[in-house]
Design a protein around this motif. Structure first.
Motif, mmCIF file in Angstrom:
data_model
loop_
_atom_site.group_PDB
_atom_site.id
_atom_site.type_symbol
_atom_site.label_atom_id
_atom_site.label_comp_id
_atom_site.label_asym_id
_atom_site.label_seq_id
_atom_site.Cartn_x
_atom_site.Cartn_y
_atom_site.Cartn_z
ATOM 1 N N ALA A 68 1.029 -0.741 -0.347
ATOM 2 C CA ALA A 68 -0.192 0.450 0.071
ATOM 3 C C ALA A 68 0.172 1.414 0.738
ATOM 4 C CB ALA A 68 -1.335 0.487 1.031
ATOM 5 N N GLN A 125 3.095 6.212 0.054
ATOM 6 C CA GLN A 125 1.522 6.812 -0.379
ATOM 7 C C GLN A 125 1.320 7.047 1.465
ATOM 8 O OE1 GLN A 125 -0.267 7.334 -3.100
ATOM 9 N NE2 GLN A 125 2.195 7.464 -3.636
ATOM 10 N N ILE A 127 -0.546 5.271 4.240
ATOM 11 C CA ILE A 127 -1.398 3.864 5.036
ATOM 12 C C ILE A 127 -2.282 4.340 5.788
ATOM 13 C CG2 ILE A 127 0.300 2.425 3.971
ATOM 14 C CD1 ILE A 127 2.086 2.420 6.355
ATOM 15 N N PRO A 128 -2.933 3.164 6.131
ATOM 16 C CA PRO A 128 -4.199 3.836 7.386
ATOM 17 C C PRO A 128 -3.717 3.751 8.481
ATOM 18 C CG PRO A 128 -4.460 1.766 6.211
ATOM 19 C CD PRO A 128 -3.713 2.346 5.692
ATOM 20 N N THR A 131 -6.910 -0.942 11.588
ATOM 21 C CA THR A 131 -7.738 -1.759 10.681
ATOM 22 C C THR A 131 -9.020 -2.378 10.854
ATOM 23 O OG1 THR A 131 -7.835 -3.426 9.360
ATOM 24 C CG2 THR A 131 -6.211 -3.679 11.589
ATOM 25 N N GLY A 150 -5.352 -7.576 0.807
ATOM 26 C CA GLY A 150 -5.641 -6.191 -0.008
ATOM 27 C C GLY A 150 -6.401 -5.063 0.850
ATOM 28 N N ALA A 151 -7.894 -5.553 1.689
ATOM 29 C CA ALA A 151 -7.931 -4.632 2.703
ATOM 30 C C ALA A 151 -7.136 -4.605 4.147
ATOM 31 C CB ALA A 151 -9.183 -6.220 3.353
ATOM 32 N N GLY A 153 -4.188 -3.426 3.633
ATOM 33 C CA GLY A 153 -3.733 -1.470 3.831
ATOM 34 C C GLY A 153 -4.713 -0.705 2.984
ATOM 35 N N ARG A 154 -6.103 -1.237 2.607
ATOM 36 C CA ARG A 154 -6.647 0.264 2.943
ATOM 37 C C ARG A 154 -8.135 0.673 4.401
ATOM 38 N NH1 ARG A 154 -8.691 -3.090 -1.089
ATOM 39 N NH2 ARG A 154 -9.898 -4.733 0.328
ATOM 40 N N ALA A 155 -7.743 1.866 4.186
ATOM 41 C CA ALA A 155 -8.553 2.447 5.107
ATOM 42 C C ALA A 155 -9.583 1.597 5.509
ATOM 43 C CB ALA A 155 -8.519 3.953 5.138
#
Length: 157
Positions: A68, A125, A127-128, A131, A150-151, A153-155
Motif C-alpha cells: 500500500a 503513499q 497508509i491507514p 484496521t 488488500g484489505a 492496506g486500505r483504510a
C-alpha cells in the motif's frame, strides 16, 4: 539429576521429564519429577504458539502495508507472495483458543510502525492508522487471501 540440568541442557532435561511422566502414567511411583519447571514449560509452550501466530500475522501485515505504501515498486509481487505465505502460516497454526490473546490492532500497529520506519522504493503513499479486520476474518481459511491482504492496506470505511 543435577539441579541445573534445566538451565544447562533443556533437551536432556525434557527427555528425562518425558520419560518420568510416561513411567508415572504407567503407574510407577516417580518422585523426582521437576514439577515446577514442567508446569512452566507447558505454559511457555502455549505462549510461544500464540507468539508465533502473532508474529506471522504481523509479518503478513508488514508486507501488505508495504504494498500500500509503495504500490509502484517492483517488489510488489514479492511482497504479495510473502504476505500470502505469512497469512497462510498464521492460519495453519491458529486455534480458536488463542483469540482472546491476539490483538489484530496491536499486530497492525506493530506492522505500521515497521513500515513507516522502512526506507521505500519510490514515492510513499499514506497508509491507514487502523484496521477493522477481525481475527476471525483473517484466520478464515476459506477467505480470498489476496482480498484479505488488500484489505489490510486500505483504510477502514
Amino acid at each position: 539429576m543435577p539441579d541445573d540440568l534445566y538451565r544447562t541442557d533443556i533437551v536432556t532435561w525434557s527427555r528425562l521429564q518425558a520419560d518420568r511422566l510416561r513411567r508415572h502414567v504407567a503407574g510407577e511411583r516417580v518422585n523426582d519429577l521437576d514439577w515446577e519447571h514442567v508446569i512452566e514449560e507447558i505454559e511457555d509452550l502455549g505462549n510461544s504458539e500464540i507468539a508465533a501466530v502473532t508474529s506471522l500475522l504481523t509479518q503478513a501485515m508488514v508486507h501488505a502495508l508495504k504494498m500500500a505504501r509503495w504500490p509502484a515498486s517492483t517488489a510488489v509481487p514479492h511482497w504479495t507472495g510473502e504476505a500470502v505465505n505469512f497469512l497462510v502460516q498464521a492460519q495453519r497454526r491458529y486455534h480458536r483458543s488463542m483469540a482472546a490473546r491476539i490483538s489484530v490492532q496491536q499486530c497492525f500497529d506493530d506492522a505500521r510502525r515497521t513500515v513507516l520506519a522502512t526506507p521505500g522504493d519510490g514515492p510513499a503513499q499514506p497508509i491507514p492508522d487502523r484496521t477493522d479486520l477481525s481475527l476471525d476474518a483473517l484466520m478464515d481459511e476459506e477467505a480470498d487471501l489476496r482480498a484479505l491482504i488488500g484489505a489490510i492496506g486500505r483504510a477502514p470505511a
